[in-house]
Design an enzyme around this catalytic site. Structure first.
Site: not given
Ligand code: ADP
Length: 215
Positions: A13, A88, A127, A161, A172
């Site tokens: 993404k 999400r 990554r 990360r 996740r």
């Molecule tokens: P990925 O899509 O690779 O899991 P992101 O950088 O989008 O990574 O998200 C990392 C973390 O940030 C998630 O596991 C969550 O803890 C938090 N997070 C990101 N966006 C949201 C959201 N919309 N609602 C709740 N938590 C979020």
């Protein structure tokens, strides 16, 4: 254009969002990046988010929705945006609809990046991300930096990360299946969903997404 990108962690993404946002001249809004920026700046919001992120759990909606709304209200987002990582879960999707309706706006499309689970685990484990700019993403095998640990684009330090460790990745993925996947049906019912096969070269995936958006 107002676009949402969905897909499991590791679907690409962030990588695709950076290209698509550039092609479409709209800002790339990543709630994960916003949380990480808050954590590295030591803000109150960052403190609230950190433990959830480290565990691979969702940050509570009260924190997330307000932060996303503030970002979407910035002047650079008036003509559109590409959302990455938000919404999400279904309640975030509903909150987004309410927010947009209040402004007389609506989403143009929801792109679902589709990848199998085995591939996702491989992608995440290798990554590496640049400390200066999280859109500079590398992979130890699939997209190695010319010098290990150094960003090709800006010379920044590459790091893994904390939530990309194997144990956290499993959680996740579980969180994605139980909480995020239901938004796919939510957007399908609104006629907004476009499924994009996300295997293969990065540029090919971007092309598939751009072609889908032209329709
Ligand atoms: P990925 O899509 O690779 O899991 P992101 O950088 O989008 O990574 O998200 C990392 C973390 O940030 C998630 O596991 C969550 O803890 C938090 N997070 C990101 N966006 C949201 C959201 N919309 N609602 C709740 N938590 C979020």
């Amino acid at each position: 254009m107002r676009i949402v990108l969905v897909g499991p962690p590791g679907a690409g993404k962030g990588t695709q969002a950076a290209f698509l946002a550039k092609n479409l001249s709209i800002p790339h809004i990543s709630t994960g990046d916003l949380f990480r920026a808050n954590i590295s700046q030591g803000t109150e919001l960052g403190k609230q988010a950190k433990a959830f992120m480290d565990a691979g759990d969702l940050v509570p909606d009260e924190v997330t929705i307000g932060m996303a709304k503030d970002r979407m209200e910035q002047p650079d987002a008036v003509n559109g945006f590409l959302l990455d990582g938000f919404p999400r879960n279904v309640s975030q999707a509903e909150a987004l609809d309410v927010m947009l309706q209040a402004e007389g706006m609506k989403l143009d499309a929801v792109l679902d990046l589709e990848v199998e689970e085995d591939e996702v685990v491989k992608r995440i484990a290798g990554r590496r991300i640049c400390r200066n700019d999280s859109s500079h993403v590398f992979h130890v095998t699939y997209a190695p930096a010319k010098t290990a640990g150094v960003c090709d684009t800006c010379g920044g330090e590459l790091y893994q990360r904390g939530d990309d460790s194997e144990a956290t990745v499993r959680n996740r993925l579980e969180v994605y299946h139980t909480q995020t996947e239901p938004i796919i049906d939510y957007y399908k019912a609104q006629g907004l969903l476009v499924t994009i096969p996300a295997l293969g070269e990065v540029a090919d995936v971007t092309k598939r997404a751009m072609d889908a958006l032209k329709k």
